[in-house]
Design a protein around this motif. Structure first.
Motif, short mmCIF file in Angstrom:
data_model
loop_
_atom_site.label_atom_id
_atom_site.label_comp_id
_atom_site.label_asym_id
_atom_site.label_seq_id
_atom_site.Cartn_x
_atom_site.Cartn_y
_atom_site.Cartn_z
N UNK A 44 0.83 -1.21 0.00
CA UNK A 44 0.00 0.00 0.00
C UNK A 44 0.86 1.26 0.00
N UNK A 45 1.95 1.23 0.77
CA UNK A 45 2.83 2.40 0.83
C UNK A 45 3.51 2.65 -0.51
N UNK A 46 3.87 1.59 -1.21
CA UNK A 46 4.55 1.74 -2.50
C UNK A 46 3.66 2.39 -3.55
N UNK A 55 1.59 4.90 -2.97
CA UNK A 55 1.31 6.31 -2.67
C UNK A 55 2.07 7.22 -3.62
N UNK A 56 1.50 8.36 -4.00
CA UNK A 56 2.19 9.30 -4.89
C UNK A 56 3.41 9.91 -4.20
N UNK A 57 4.52 9.97 -4.91
CA UNK A 57 5.74 10.55 -4.37
C UNK A 57 6.65 9.56 -3.70
N UNK A 58 6.23 8.28 -3.59
CA UNK A 58 7.07 7.25 -2.97
C UNK A 58 7.93 6.61 -4.05
N UNK A 59 9.24 6.60 -3.81
CA UNK A 59 10.17 6.03 -4.78
C UNK A 59 10.50 4.57 -4.47
#
Length: 300
Positions: free
Chosen positions: A142-144, A146-150
């Motif tokens: 889920x975290x991956x 998210x917008x802006x997550x590399x």
């Protein structure tokens, strides 16, 4: 009311007399059930403690979320805070990370080192702590998204091994429970059957005077339940003594060992639940064993 009290008094007297007449057979049943319940209690308690230790370790596994160079942590913190799997989160800005890195490299001139590279090469990082080890893979996915997550990193292999070990312990506890239950029932059945055969002549006399099968064999059933209750009480006493001994022994150990020991202490609810489980399990084993023992004679 008086008639009911008389019947109850008769059952208690017959049960007590049966226990006295059983002699060594009673002690054989009680000691066997005690050993079995003692092993069951230890395995159950150990399972609780190891499970607590695994979850304690698993809840400390952190997910590292690295953001894109142009993204700041403040923009996605509200999104992460809404996720139910998240227990806590910590933001490390690229400035904080760069300062820490330069100090670890023992470079005194932080501004000079930054100027040599042109700019801070690091990115904002967020450390996310999951509620338990089982939700870590799902939370990382889920975290991956998210917008802006590399990049999202976590100890995937450790999480898998924790889950496998937890599942293995559950299967071992279940297997031990089944084996001990069958063994305890068999021992109780054999013991009650021997006691019934030893009092066969008395039973025949009671049948001749018109006593019902339920009235004749109910004291034997109560004897079986008594075996289980006494065995459960003794087993719990032994477990309590071992707990106190280990507590005194570990009190003189290094702080690291004491910290681990404190982390696997049973909760107050589990401390109260353990003797209740042992007594209930013992009573159920005694009931089933005695029913199997008298069923054959009652039909005859």
């Amino acid at each position: 009311m008086f008639k009911s009290f008389t019947k109850f008094d008769y059952l208690l007297k017959e049960t007590f007399l049966g226990l006295l007449r059983g002699g060594w057979m009673n002690w054989a049943a009680v000691s066997t059930v005690t050993v079995l319940l003692f092993l069951f209690g230890l395995s159950l308690q150990t399972s609780w403690q190891v499970e607590k230790l695994l979850y304690q370790f698993g809840s400390q596994l952190e997910i590292s979320v690295y953001l894109e160079p142009d993204t700041q942590a403040q923009t996605i913190e509200p999104l992460i805070a809404k996720m139910p799997e998240v227990a806590a989160m910590q933001t490390i800005t690229k400035e904080q990370a760069w300062t820490k890195l330069v100090k670890e490299m023992r470079i005194s001139d932080i501004e000079g080192a930054t100027q040599q590279l042109g700019e801070n090469p690091l990115v904002d990082e967020m450390k996310i702590k999951a509620r338990n080890s089982q939700v870590v893979p799902t939370l990382a996915t889920q975290l991956a998204k998210l917008p802006g997550v590399e990049t999202v990193q976590y100890v995937d292999e450790a999480v898998k091994r924790i889950a496998q070990l937890h599942q293995g312990l559950n299967w071992i506890t279940l297997t031990i429970t089944i084996i001990l239950t069958l063994t305890a029932i068999a021992v109780t059945t054999t013991t009650i059957r021997l006691i019934v055969m030893a009092r066969r002549q008395e039973i025949e006399i009671m049948q001749l005077v018109g006593a019902t099968s339920a009235w004749i064999y109910l004291p034997f059933i109560l004897q079986g339940i008594t075996f289980g209750l006494v065995g459960g009480a003794i087993a719990w006493s032994f477990i309590s003594v071992i707990q106190q001994f280990l507590g005194k022994l570990l009190a003189n150990q290094p702080e690291f060992i004491q910290a681990i020991t404190n982390g696997v202490q049973l909760t107050p609810a589990q401390i109260l639940l353990l003797p209740l489980i042992l007594l209930s399990f013992g009573a159920a084993v005694g009931l089933m064993g005695s029913l199997f023992a008298v069923r054959r004679f009652a039909k005859g």
